[in-house]
Design a protein around this motif. Structure first.
Motif, PDB file in Angstrom:
ATOM      1  N   VAL A  90       1.027  -1.344  -0.272  1.00 48.12           N
ATOM      2  CA  VAL A  90      -0.028  -0.019  -0.053  1.00 48.12           C
ATOM      3  C   VAL A  90       0.884   1.038  -0.068  1.00 48.12           C
ATOM      4  O   VAL A  90       2.032   1.072   0.498  1.00 48.12           O
ATOM      5  N   PRO A  91       0.357   2.383  -0.534  1.00 48.03           N
ATOM      6  CA  PRO A  91       1.368   3.459  -0.694  1.00 48.03           C
ATOM      7  C   PRO A  91       1.360   4.119   0.724  1.00 48.03           C
ATOM      8  O   PRO A  91       0.267   3.859   1.517  1.00 48.03           O
ATOM      9  N   MET A  92       2.383   4.759   0.981  1.00 44.03           N
ATOM     10  CA  MET A  92       2.669   5.468   2.341  1.00 44.03           C
ATOM     11  C   MET A  92       2.532   7.018   2.031  1.00 44.03           C
ATOM     12  O   MET A  92       2.986   7.821   1.103  1.00 44.03           O
ATOM     13  N   VAL A  93       2.150   7.660   3.429  1.00 43.26           N
ATOM     14  CA  VAL A  93       2.306   9.051   3.316  1.00 43.26           C
ATOM     15  C   VAL A  93       2.837   9.466   4.868  1.00 43.26           C
ATOM     16  O   VAL A  93       2.247   8.648   5.878  1.00 43.26           O
ATOM     17  N   ILE A  94       3.755  10.162   4.904  1.00 47.47           N
ATOM     18  CA  ILE A  94       4.551  10.226   6.170  1.00 47.47           C
ATOM     19  C   ILE A  94       4.034  11.481   6.696  1.00 47.47           C
ATOM     20  O   ILE A  94       3.898  12.465   6.053  1.00 47.47           O
ATOM     21  N   ALA A  95       3.302  11.439   7.989  1.00 45.01           N
ATOM     22  CA  ALA A  95       2.880  12.638   8.705  1.00 45.01           C
ATOM     23  C   ALA A  95       4.042  13.194   9.784  1.00 45.01           C
ATOM     24  O   ALA A  95       4.291  12.247  10.751  1.00 45.01           O
ATOM     25  N   VAL A  96       4.941  14.041   9.544  1.00 47.25           N
ATOM     26  CA  VAL A  96       5.908  14.387  10.596  1.00 47.25           C
ATOM     27  C   VAL A  96       5.117  15.506  11.364  1.00 47.25           C
ATOM     28  O   VAL A  96       4.782  16.589  11.219  1.00 47.25           O
ATOM     29  N   ASN A  97       4.799  14.645  12.551  1.00 47.47           N
ATOM     30  CA  ASN A  97       4.136  15.265  13.828  1.00 47.47           C
ATOM     31  C   ASN A  97       4.774  15.734  15.058  1.00 47.47           C
ATOM     32  O   ASN A  97       6.261  15.960  14.889  1.00 47.47           O
ATOM     33  N   LYS A  98       4.207  16.825  15.411  1.00 50.23           N
ATOM     34  CA  LYS A  98       4.787  17.600  16.814  1.00 50.23           C
ATOM     35  C   LYS A  98       5.744  18.796  16.346  1.00 50.23           C
ATOM     36  O   LYS A  98       6.931  18.837  16.719  1.00 50.23           O
ATOM     37  N   ILE A  99       5.682  19.144  15.063  1.00 48.48           N
ATOM     38  CA  ILE A  99       6.636  20.298  14.507  1.00 48.48           C
ATOM     39  C   ILE A  99       6.570  21.441  15.355  1.00 48.48           C
ATOM     40  O   ILE A  99       7.642  22.361  15.222  1.00 48.48           O
ATOM     41  N   ASP A 100       5.568  21.579  16.338  1.00 49.54           N
ATOM     42  CA  ASP A 100       5.783  22.779  17.087  1.00 49.54           C
ATOM     43  C   ASP A 100       6.362  22.761  18.452  1.00 49.54           C
ATOM     44  O   ASP A 100       6.749  23.757  19.174  1.00 49.54           O
ATOM     45  N   VAL A 101       6.767  21.462  18.657  1.00 44.54           N
ATOM     46  CA  VAL A 101       7.751  21.397  19.984  1.00 44.54           C
ATOM     47  C   VAL A 101       9.041  21.482  20.076  1.00 44.54           C
ATOM     48  O   VAL A 101       9.729  21.667  18.922  1.00 44.54           O
ATOM     49  N   THR A 102       9.762  21.843  21.134  1.00 46.32           N
ATOM     50  CA  THR A 102      11.043  22.207  21.093  1.00 46.32           C
ATOM     51  C   THR A 102      11.883  21.222  20.813  1.00 46.32           C
ATOM     52  O   THR A 102      11.498  19.893  21.241  1.00 46.32           O
ATOM     53  N   GLY A 103      12.936  21.067  19.853  1.00 50.70           N
ATOM     54  CA  GLY A 103      13.614  19.907  19.675  1.00 50.70           C
ATOM     55  C   GLY A 103      13.282  19.408  18.260  1.00 50.70           C
ATOM     56  O   GLY A 103      13.896  18.367  17.641  1.00 50.70           O
ATOM     57  N   ALA A 104      12.093  20.062  17.603  1.00 59.52           N
ATOM     58  CA  ALA A 104      11.668  19.326  16.352  1.00 59.52           C
ATOM     59  C   ALA A 104      12.601  19.607  15.323  1.00 59.52           C
ATOM     60  O   ALA A 104      13.084  20.660  14.954  1.00 59.52           O
ATOM     61  N   ASP A 105      12.769  18.365  14.358  1.00 56.27           N
ATOM     62  CA  ASP A 105      13.640  18.470  13.428  1.00 56.27           C
ATOM     63  C   ASP A 105      13.116  17.625  12.249  1.00 56.27           C
ATOM     64  O   ASP A 105      13.615  16.712  11.811  1.00 56.27           O
ATOM     65  N   PRO A 106      12.300  18.181  11.314  1.00 57.71           N
ATOM     66  CA  PRO A 106      11.639  17.340  10.178  1.00 57.71           C
ATOM     67  C   PRO A 106      12.884  17.010   9.207  1.00 57.71           C
ATOM     68  O   PRO A 106      12.784  15.944   8.756  1.00 57.71           O
ATOM     69  N   VAL A 107      14.044  17.755   9.346  1.00 56.85           N
ATOM     70  CA  VAL A 107      14.839  17.378   8.086  1.00 56.85           C
ATOM     71  C   VAL A 107      15.611  15.851   8.803  1.00 56.85           C
ATOM     72  O   VAL A 107      15.854  15.172   7.934  1.00 56.85           O
ATOM     73  N   ARG A 108      15.631  16.003  10.040  1.00 59.95           N
ATOM     74  CA  ARG A 108      16.409  14.711  10.529  1.00 59.95           C
ATOM     75  C   ARG A 108      15.376  13.398  10.279  1.00 59.95           C
ATOM     76  O   ARG A 108      15.849  12.303   9.980  1.00 59.95           O
ATOM     77  N   VAL A 109      13.984  13.657  10.522  1.00 58.48           N
ATOM     78  CA  VAL A 109      13.031  12.550  10.159  1.00 58.48           C
ATOM     79  C   VAL A 109      13.510  11.965   8.680  1.00 58.48           C
ATOM     80  O   VAL A 109      13.368  10.825   8.369  1.00 58.48           O
ATOM     81  N   THR A 110      13.223  12.967   7.906  1.00 57.00           N
ATOM     82  CA  THR A 110      13.394  12.537   6.373  1.00 57.00           C
ATOM     83  C   THR A 110      14.575  11.837   6.003  1.00 57.00           C
ATOM     84  O   THR A 110      14.806  10.933   5.025  1.00 57.00           O
ATOM     85  N   THR A 111      16.000  12.454   6.659  1.00 55.38           N
ATOM     86  CA  THR A 111      17.184  11.774   6.501  1.00 55.38           C
ATOM     87  C   THR A 111      17.125  10.440   7.137  1.00 55.38           C
ATOM     88  O   THR A 111      17.635   9.414   6.368  1.00 55.38           O
ATOM     89  N   GLU A 112      16.562  10.137   8.234  1.00 51.65           N
ATOM     90  CA  GLU A 112      16.574   8.598   8.849  1.00 51.65           C
ATOM     91  C   GLU A 112      15.644   7.806   8.066  1.00 51.65           C
ATOM     92  O   GLU A 112      15.729   6.691   7.995  1.00 51.65           O
ATOM     93  N   LEU A 113      14.808   8.318   7.432  1.00 48.39           N
ATOM     94  CA  LEU A 113      13.784   7.393   6.733  1.00 48.39           C
ATOM     95  C   LEU A 113      14.358   7.117   5.322  1.00 48.39           C
ATOM     96  O   LEU A 113      14.150   5.960   4.908  1.00 48.39           O
ATOM     97  N   LEU A 114      15.369   7.610   5.062  1.00 50.09           N
ATOM     98  CA  LEU A 114      16.363   7.250   3.823  1.00 50.09           C
ATOM     99  C   LEU A 114      16.921   5.648   4.148  1.00 50.09           C
ATOM    100  O   LEU A 114      17.025   5.118   3.359  1.00 50.09           O
ATOM    101  N   GLU A 115      17.392   5.696   5.567  1.00 52.99           N
ATOM    102  CA  GLU A 115      18.106   4.614   5.835  1.00 52.99           C
ATOM    103  C   GLU A 115      17.082   3.104   5.524  1.00 52.99           C
ATOM    104  O   GLU A 115      17.566   1.967   5.556  1.00 52.99           O
TER     105      GLU A 115
END
Length: 615
Positions: free
Chosen positions: A219-244
Motif C-alpha cells: 500500500v502507498p505511504m504518506v509520512i505525517a511528521v508530527n509535533k513540529i511545534d515542540v522544542t527540539g523538532a527537526d523534520p529534516v532529521r526525520v526525512t534523513t532517517e527515513l532514507l535508511e
C-alpha cells in the motif's frame, strides 16, 4: 420394580406363545431414490427436507446407531449418508467449495460487476506516543486518547469522515510493539498507510515496523511528521532517517508524500487530508456496490449487554440489516449496525466501517466477512474453511530432525502455564506473540487457553488442573471465579497495560529457575480518598503510615484483613509531581495496573522480592 418384571413376563409369554404374536411382514426390497447432494454437516430437520423422509424416521435410525439427537442438532456427512441409505435415498457428497470461496485473501473483489469509485481506507501507524490517536482526534473532531490506558491505543477502531464533500475512512492501529500482528492486519485491510513520526523523536523501532507492514501489504505511504511545534523538532532529521529504510520523500526526489503537522494544534491536518484524497484519486479505488458484500473484520469484542460485536470495513458490495453473514468461523443475521460515531444505520457500502451485531460468536480480527444466501450456506462455508485450516495446520507439523529435537527439549524444560482472557479478540494474537518470545532453554512459557470475556469458573478449573496462572487483559473477573480461585489457590492477575503484564510473566518465568525468593514488606499506606482517572482507572489518594511506598515495587491491596489484589504500580504522584517513592506521613496518589475498586480505609502494602540467603 414389580411392574417392570411383570412387563418382561408378559413379553416372554407372547414370545413363547406363537399364536399371540402377529407374524412379521415380509420386508420389501428397498427402492432407492436420488441421488441427492449433502453438505459436510446438516441438521436433522434439514436432512428430512432434503431426502423427503419424516424426522421421526431419521431420529429412530439415529437411535439405532446409539445417537440421541434432536431435530435442530447437526450430524456430519458420514452419519447423514448412512441414515439416508437406510431410508432408501442415495447421496452424493459435493466437491468442497472452491478455495476462492473460503479464501484468506481479504476483501478481494473479483466480480466483473459495474465498479464505482469508493473512498480510500487509511491506516494510521507509527511508534508509540508519536501522536497517532491525537492526529485522528484532530481529523474527526473528537477526543478518545484520555480514555486509553496509559495513553496507548489498545485496540483497533475505524471511522469515516466527510472532508469538503469527500469521504475517507481511517483505521487507528495500536502503536505498542506487542500489537505487531494487529497492526499487520490493519495494513492488509487498507489502501493507504499514514506513518506518523514525531519530529522531536525521529524514526523509532515501531516506525520501522510500521513501514515494513505497509510495504508487505503493498500500500502507498504518506509520512505525517508530527509535533513540529515542540522544542527540539527537526523534520529534516526525520526525512534523513527515513532514507535508511528506503523511504524517499518527494522533497528528496522520491515518490512518498510527506506532510508536516501539529496534531495538538491542528496545523497541517487539512493538508494531510488533501494529500490523502489526491492519492486516493490517482489510485482510482473502486468497487461494485451491487454485489453481495465482502470485507474485513477489523476488531471484535464480547459486549456484556449487546453480545458479540464485530467492527468491519466493507470492501465491496453492500451489507444490510437482516443479511446472513459469515465472518471467519462465525455466522449470523445482521441484527443491527452502528457507524463509527454511534449512529445506527440500515446499510453499509464500500469502504464504510460499521459495528455489526447478530453473530453467534466473536470472530478473529483480520478475517474476511461475506454475505451469503442463508444459514445453510453459511455453515457449509465455515466447514470448508475449517478443513482448509486443518490441512494448513497439519502441513506445519515438525518435519525435520531439528524441529523434533526442539519439541523434545521443550518437554525437558521447566514450564509456566498461562490461561488468558481479554476484552477484545484482536489482543489475543498480540498476547500469544508476546508469550512466544518469553520461552528460553530453561523455561517453556505455554499459553494453554486464550479467549475473550471475563475470567470464569471454567478458566479457574482449567488453570487448577494444569497448575497454571490466569492473566486477564482489559477484562474483569466473575465473583464466582474469584471465590473458586481462592479455594483452589489459582493466581489471577488483571492488567490494563500490556507491557506490565509481559514483565510480570517474565518475572514468573525467571522465578522457576532463579534462587528462592521471599516477600519483604517495605511500607504501608491507607487509602483516604478515591479520584476518577480516564475511562477505567481510579487514583487512590493515600497517606503512608510506615516505611516507604516505592514505584518499582509490588503492591498488595487489603480490606478488613482480606487480600483483594497484588500487582504493579502504573503511576505514583506527590501533588502534581511524578515521584519514585513516598515516605512515612506523606500523602500522594497511586494508580495500580489492573485494580480500580478502592474503598476508603483500604490498606496498601508495598513489598519487594529478595533472594533467600543460602545457609
Amino acid at each position: 420394580m414389580a411392574r417392570s418384571q411383570r412387563t418382561r413376563q408378559r413379553r416372554g409369554s407372547r414370545h413363547r406363545n406363537g399364536s399371540s404374536e402377529r407374524p412379521s411382514p415380509r420386508r420389501e426390497p428397498v427402492k432407492f431414490a436420488g441421488p441427492v447432494d449433502l453438505p459436510a454437516e446438516i441438521s436433522v430437520a434439514e436432512l428430512s427436507e432434503v431426502i423427503r423422509r419424516s424426522p421421526i424416521e431419521i431420529i429412530k435410525e439415529l437411535m439405532r446407531l446409539n445417537m440421541m439427537v434432536a431435530m435442530n442438532d447437526s450430524i456430519d456427512f458420514e452419519v447423514a449418508a448412512t441414515i439416508s441409505v437406510r431410508l432408501g435415498v442415495r447421496v452424493r457428497k459435493p466437491v468442497d467449495m472452491e478455495e476462492s470461496e473460503a479464501s484468506d485473501r481479504v476483501g478481494v473483489d473479483e466480480d466483473e460487476g459495474e465498479k464505482q469509485p469508493r473512498p480510500a481506507v487509511v491506516a494510521v501507524m507509527g511508534h508509540v506516543d508519536h501522536g497517532k490517536t491525537t492526529l485522528l482526534d484532530a481529523i474527526r473532531g473528537t477526543n478518545v486518547v484520555d480514555g486509553e490506558a496509559g495513553g496507548i491505543t489498545q485496540s483497533i477502531g475505524a471511522y469515516q469522515i466527510d472532508h469538503e464533500g469527500q469521504l475517507i475512512t481511517f483505521i487507528d492501529t495500536p502503536g505498542h510493539e506487542a500489537f505487531t500482528a494487529m497492526r499487520a492486519r490493519g495494513a492488509q485491510a487498507t489502501d493507504i498507510a499514514v506513518i506518523v513520526v514525531a519530529a522531536d523523536d525521529g524514526v523509532m523501532p515501531q516506525t520501522v515496523e510500521a513501514i515494513s507492514h505497509a510495504k508487505a501489504a503493498q500500500v502507498p505511504m504518506v509520512i505525517a511528521v508530527n509535533k513540529i511545534d515542540v522544542t527540539g523538532a527537526d523534520p529534516v532529521r526525520v526525512t534523513t532517517e527515513l532514507l535508511e529504510h528506503d523511504v524517499i520523500v518527494e522533497d528528496l526526489g522520491g515518490d512518498v508524500l510527506s506532510v508536516p503537522v501539529s496534531a495538538l494544534k491542528g496545523d497541517g491536518v487539512s493538508d494531510l487530508i488533501d494529500s490523502l484524497l489526491l492519492l486516493s484519486e490517482v489510485s482510482e479505488f473502486s468497487a461494485d456496490p451491487e454485489r453481495e458484500a465482502i470485507g474485513v473484520v477489523v476488531e471484535s469484542t464480547l459486549d456484556k449487554q449487546r453480545g458479540p460485536v464485530a467492527t468491519v470495513i466493507v470492501r465491496s458490495g453492500t451489507v444490510n440489516v437482516g443479511d446472513t453473514i459469515v465472518a471467519g468461523d462465525r455466522y449470523g443475521h445482521v441484527r443491527r449496525m452502528v457507524d463509527g460515531f454511534g449512529k445506527e444505520v440500515a446499510s453499509a457500502g464500500p469502504s464504510v466501517p460499521v459495528e455489526i451485531l447478530g453473530l453467534n460468536g466473536v470472530p478473529e480480527s483480520g478475517q474476511q466477512f461475506e454475505v451469503v444466501e442463508d444459514e445453510k450456506v453459511a455453515r457449509q462455508r465455515i466447514d470448508t474453511r475449517t478443513r482448509q485450516e486443518q490441512r494448513r495446520h497439519d502441513a506445519t507439523r515438525p518435519s525435520t530432525l531439528a524441529e523434533v529435537l526442539r519439541h523434545r527439549q521443550s518437554y525437558e524444560a521447566a514450564e509456566l502455564n498461562l490461561v488468558t482472557k481479554t476484552g477484545a479478540q484482536g489482543t489475543i494474537d498480540a498476547i500469544r506473540r508476546a508469550v512466544d518470545g518469553l520461552s528460553s532453554p530453561d523455561v517453556q512459557v505455554k499459553l494453554l487457553h486464550a479467549a475473550t470475556g471475563p475470567v470464569s469458573e471454567s478458566d479457574v478449573m482449567l488453570a487448577s488442573a494444569s497448575d497454571a496462572m490466569i492473566v486477564g487483559f482489559e477484562t474483569s473477573v466473575e465473583p464466582a471465579a474469584s471465590r473458586l480461585a481462592n479455594q483452589e489457590g489459582v493466581p489471577i492477575k488483571t492488567y490494563d497495560i500490556i507491557y506490565t503484564m509481559i514483565d510480570d510473566v517474565k518475572q514468573a518465568a525467571r522465578q522457576l529457575t532463579e534462587p528462592e525468593q521471599e516477600e519483604v514488606t517495605i511500607g504501608r499506606a491507607t487509602v483516604l480518598q478515591i479520584f476518577p482517572h480516564g475511562r477505567r482507572e481510579r487514583i487512590a489518594g493515600v497517606r503512608v503510615t510506615s516505611g516507604l511506598m516505592r514505584r518499582n515495587a509490588r503492591m498488595i491491596v487489603s480490606r478488613r484483613g482480606e487480600e483483594l489484589f497484588e500487582g504493579a504500580v502504573s503511576s505514583m504522584r506527590h501533588f502534581d509531581e511524578n515521584v519514585r517513592e513516598i515516605a512515612t506521613n506523606y500523602e500522594g496518589g497511586i494508580v495500580l495496573d489492573g485494580f480500580h475498586d478502592y474503598e476508603e480505609g483500604d490498606i496498601i502494602t508495598c513489598y519487594e522480592l529478595r533472594a533467600v540467603a543460602v545457609r
